[in-house]
Design a protein around this motif. Sequence first.
Motif, PDB file in Angstrom:
ATOM      1  N   PRO A  73       0.832  -1.209   0.000  1.00  0.00           N
ATOM      2  CA  PRO A  73       0.000   0.000   0.000  1.00  0.00           C
ATOM      3  C   PRO A  73       0.858   1.247   0.000  1.00  0.00           C
ATOM      4  O   PRO A  73       1.954   1.274   0.569  1.00  0.00           O
ATOM      5  N   ALA A  74       0.358   2.287  -0.651  1.00  0.00           N
ATOM      6  CA  ALA A  74       1.063   3.567  -0.694  1.00  0.00           C
ATOM      7  C   ALA A  74       0.109   4.656  -0.203  1.00  0.00           C
ATOM      8  O   ALA A  74      -0.904   4.374   0.423  1.00  0.00           O
ATOM      9  N   ARG A  75       0.427   5.874  -0.511  1.00  0.00           N
ATOM     10  CA  ARG A  75      -0.364   7.002  -0.013  1.00  0.00           C
ATOM     11  C   ARG A  75      -1.830   6.884  -0.446  1.00  0.00           C
ATOM     12  O   ARG A  75      -2.129   6.524  -1.584  1.00  0.00           O
ATOM     13  N   GLY A  76      -2.743   7.198   0.482  1.00  0.00           N
ATOM     14  CA  GLY A  76      -4.168   7.148   0.174  1.00  0.00           C
ATOM     15  C   GLY A  76      -4.607   5.734  -0.148  1.00  0.00           C
ATOM     16  O   GLY A  76      -4.369   4.806   0.615  1.00  0.00           O
ATOM     17  N   ARG A  77      -5.203   5.558  -1.310  1.00  0.00           N
ATOM     18  CA  ARG A  77      -5.722   4.246  -1.718  1.00  0.00           C
ATOM     19  C   ARG A  77      -4.830   3.568  -2.746  1.00  0.00           C
ATOM     20  O   ARG A  77      -5.182   2.524  -3.276  1.00  0.00           O
ATOM     21  N   SER A  78      -3.704   4.173  -3.040  1.00  0.00           N
ATOM     22  CA  SER A  78      -2.845   3.639  -4.086  1.00  0.00           C
ATOM     23  C   SER A  78      -2.039   2.442  -3.588  1.00  0.00           C
ATOM     24  O   SER A  78      -1.897   2.214  -2.384  1.00  0.00           O
ATOM     25  N   SER A  79      -1.528   1.676  -4.544  1.00  0.00           N
ATOM     26  CA  SER A  79      -0.675   0.525  -4.257  1.00  0.00           C
ATOM     27  C   SER A  79       0.473   0.510  -5.252  1.00  0.00           C
ATOM     28  O   SER A  79       0.341   1.007  -6.374  1.00  0.00           O
ATOM     29  N   VAL A  80       1.594  -0.066  -4.838  1.00  0.00           N
ATOM     30  CA  VAL A  80       2.791  -0.111  -5.684  1.00  0.00           C
ATOM     31  C   VAL A  80       3.305  -1.543  -5.750  1.00  0.00           C
ATOM     32  O   VAL A  80       3.361  -2.246  -4.738  1.00  0.00           O
ATOM     33  N   VAL A 120       7.973  -0.799  -9.614  1.00  0.00           N
ATOM     34  CA  VAL A 120       7.873  -0.994 -11.061  1.00  0.00           C
ATOM     35  C   VAL A 120       6.496  -0.677 -11.621  1.00  0.00           C
ATOM     36  O   VAL A 120       6.338  -0.515 -12.834  1.00  0.00           O
ATOM     37  N   PHE A 121       5.479  -0.597 -10.770  1.00  0.00           N
ATOM     38  CA  PHE A 121       4.125  -0.357 -11.283  1.00  0.00           C
ATOM     39  C   PHE A 121       3.275   0.187 -10.147  1.00  0.00           C
ATOM     40  O   PHE A 121       3.440  -0.209  -8.995  1.00  0.00           O
ATOM     41  N   ARG A 122       2.356   1.101 -10.474  1.00  0.00           N
ATOM     42  CA  ARG A 122       1.530   1.735  -9.446  1.00  0.00           C
ATOM     43  C   ARG A 122       0.076   1.806  -9.909  1.00  0.00           C
ATOM     44  O   ARG A 122      -0.195   2.028 -11.090  1.00  0.00           O
ATOM     45  N   SER A 123      -0.842   1.636  -8.972  1.00  0.00           N
ATOM     46  CA  SER A 123      -2.257   1.901  -9.225  1.00  0.00           C
ATOM     47  C   SER A 123      -2.732   2.922  -8.207  1.00  0.00           C
ATOM     48  O   SER A 123      -2.296   2.913  -7.054  1.00  0.00           O
ATOM     49  N   ASP A 124      -3.639   3.811  -8.636  1.00  0.00           N
ATOM     50  CA  ASP A 124      -4.024   4.919  -7.760  1.00  0.00           C
ATOM     51  C   ASP A 124      -5.219   4.608  -6.874  1.00  0.00           C
ATOM     52  O   ASP A 124      -5.568   5.401  -5.997  1.00  0.00           O
ATOM     53  N   GLY A 125      -5.869   3.449  -7.105  1.00  0.00           N
ATOM     54  CA  GLY A 125      -7.018   3.096  -6.276  1.00  0.00           C
ATOM     55  C   GLY A 125      -8.263   3.879  -6.603  1.00  0.00           C
ATOM     56  O   GLY A 125      -9.263   3.784  -5.874  1.00  0.00           O
ATOM     57  N   ALA A 126      -8.254   4.653  -7.689  1.00  0.00           N
ATOM     58  CA  ALA A 126      -9.403   5.479  -8.035  1.00  0.00           C
ATOM     59  C   ALA A 126      -9.669   5.419  -9.543  1.00  0.00           C
ATOM     60  O   ALA A 126      -9.343   6.357 -10.268  1.00  0.00           O
ATOM     61  N   PRO A 127     -10.264   4.360 -10.084  1.00  0.00           N
ATOM     62  CA  PRO A 127     -10.828   3.264  -9.300  1.00  0.00           C
ATOM     63  C   PRO A 127      -9.937   2.024  -9.234  1.00  0.00           C
ATOM     64  O   PRO A 127     -10.251   1.087  -8.517  1.00  0.00           O
ATOM     65  N   TRP A 128      -8.824   1.977 -10.011  1.00  0.00           N
ATOM     66  CA  TRP A 128      -8.115   0.712 -10.159  1.00  0.00           C
ATOM     67  C   TRP A 128      -7.242   0.384  -8.948  1.00  0.00           C
ATOM     68  O   TRP A 128      -6.445   1.190  -8.515  1.00  0.00           O
ATOM     69  N   LYS A 129      -7.418  -0.841  -8.446  1.00  0.00           N
ATOM     70  CA  LYS A 129      -6.615  -1.336  -7.336  1.00  0.00           C
ATOM     71  C   LYS A 129      -5.836  -2.563  -7.801  1.00  0.00           C
ATOM     72  O   LYS A 129      -6.352  -3.382  -8.572  1.00  0.00           O
ATOM     73  N   LEU A 130      -4.621  -2.692  -7.303  1.00  0.00           N
ATOM     74  CA  LEU A 130      -3.827  -3.886  -7.591  1.00  0.00           C
ATOM     75  C   LEU A 130      -4.298  -5.032  -6.710  1.00  0.00           C
ATOM     76  O   LEU A 130      -4.180  -4.971  -5.489  1.00  0.00           O
ATOM     77  N   SER A 131      -4.850  -6.073  -7.324  1.00  0.00           N
ATOM     78  CA  SER A 131      -5.330  -7.224  -6.558  1.00  0.00           C
ATOM     79  C   SER A 131      -4.205  -8.221  -6.287  1.00  0.00           C
ATOM     80  O   SER A 131      -4.022  -8.672  -5.163  1.00  0.00           O
ATOM     81  N   TRP A 132      -3.479  -8.610  -7.343  1.00  0.00           N
ATOM     82  CA  TRP A 132      -2.371  -9.544  -7.189  1.00  0.00           C
ATOM     83  C   TRP A 132      -1.419  -9.398  -8.376  1.00  0.00           C
ATOM     84  O   TRP A 132      -1.801  -8.881  -9.426  1.00  0.00           O
TER      85      TRP A 132
END
Length: 655
Positions: A52-59, A73-85
């Motif tokens: 998990p990273a800042r806010g709802r993002s994941s790295v 190497v890759f980031r999702s912002d959680g709005a709306p995309w979240k990294l599941s696996w």
Amino acid sequence: MLRNWIFLGALVASGAAPAAAQSDNATLYGMRESIGDISMSPDGTQLAFVQPARGRSSVLFVASAEGGEPKPVFRSDGAPWKLSWCSWASNVRIVCALYGVTDPGYGHLVPFTRLVAVGADGGDMKQLGQNSQNGAYGLRQFDGQIIAWPVEDGGQVVMTRDYRQETQTNTRLAKVDEGLGVDIVDTASLRTRRLESPRIDASHYIADETGAVRIVAVQSSDAQGMMRDLVLYSYRKPRSRDWKPLSRATSDGDAFVPVAVDAKRNVAYGYKDKDGRSAVYAVTLGETAPEALMFAHDKVDAGPLMRIGRTGRVIGVSYTTDKPEYKLFDEEYAGLAARLGKALPGLPIINFVDASRDESRLLLFAGSDTDPGRYYVYDKKSRKLNEVALARPDLEGRAQAEVKPVSYPAADGTAIPAYLTLPPGSDGRKLPAIVMPHGGPSARDEWGFDWLAQYYAAQGYAVIQPNFRGSAGYGDDWYAENGFKSWRTAVGDVNDAGRWMVKEGIADPAKLAVVGWSYGGYAALQSAALDPDLFRATVAIAPVTDLKALVGKARNFTNARLVSDFIGTGPHLVEGSPVEQAAKLKAPVLMFSGDQDLNVDISQARAMEAALKAAGKPVEMVTYSGLDHQIYDSVARADMLRRSDVFLKKTLKLP
């Protein structure tokens, strides 16, 4: 954080710094786990993990299994995309699953998934699903699922794909494929070879460890396209293209439900009821289809199969009595598990997370009730065990509450299993206390680290988590008609947990509260229908409150009949709905909900809020914008914990 190699058999030293003193408990326990997902490269030299990273993002990070600084190497912002696996397609390519919820213009929220591939250095990102075309019938929500990793480990994946027919049918160029198919896709070039032609009736496929598709499942439906409680499974013999009938499965569990195929043994592993409890069977994929019972327990259901590495080879089965246990079918891993138990004596929950292609290196998880968990790399040749990451590093060095399996008598004398968590250092007498029923209701609580229970224990509350009748995991008789149809029994067992804590002197009767999430929130609110004077405060997170509305919400979806059958019909739709019982509540209510919750629509909590206000009852509702059922945001979770503790202390008149 990466740590040092140690020999298997030695005690594991933590070596990590304790959490910062200035962090409050809500921040510490509300923080998302530092490892959202983790996997090992085919050669066993690298790890990829989602953090998990800042806010709802994941790295997504990549690190050497030997140590060193992880690289993002890759980031999702959680709005709306979240990294599941994320998992390795080769030693240089990684596949990640993204999940998001949005309104595509229909006036309601819709879930989407996407599969992307990226280089281990963060370059050359490619989307693996099909491009959405404006001329296609229907909405392409899901990219598909990875069902096998080819043995060459050359960056290819075997995945399902949902094909949609195009509308330009007046030309020969239009695509007419429709339904779920299987392709082998190169994650770098996107070259595709079809393995299974799309079928409109297919719901999912199962491949063996070689990547050959061996089983297809067909979800039965009526003439209007509404799902029925029947799934038809068919299989193929090795090197055959012909489908043969395997089983006809319904929710009663009497028929075999396959979940994995072993090509070497030519068997399918799966579940079927034995003496009213789920058991594991191996079925030979041939004309006679003989069954071999692999595991059954006389008190609890079989749990998830234990599978190893990139092949998904079945090595055993997990199950839970008072504590998590497992039965290993594979002799090598049975011996290894015994050695690991000695090497990690304080961490009895051990899971095989991943492995190199040749299984010479393993990725393991180990944890307990007082330890949120640690990840290790084990090298079979050197027999060394390397601790590579902590699940919750901010809690390292901080005393956690022990979780004790207990049982208490229900009103009819039935012994109800539960877990009791007392504040660290407490004498366990006359405490402010919380009854915390689990969600589901087709679920159960298990022994281990629970961030919600541990937070309340750290704040001085005794917490009991009952596996009331209606819970899963204890067989058909215990499950009964589920916690909605049999709400009186299920919620009665929840209330009896509170009475037991008072009788045993654990809880102060004037300081007894009920806190629940999802179905647990339902049970927390509905508890007043049976005894309005028992609990002095109620906290409900994403609660079900209106059973009629729950059934009605599904009417526009193909699973409407299944939802209706599960919830049922009759007087309990009113008697068992908290929104209809609002006038009976005496305890103040605090509710939390995310406005993108697809499990339990926020309208359920809003209806309860309106009903309580109309009845003149004290109620407060907190809404988290852009969050779903899990409220998967560290700041929001910390806020929820902090607000609930303030509410409980005020309502229960605590110092």
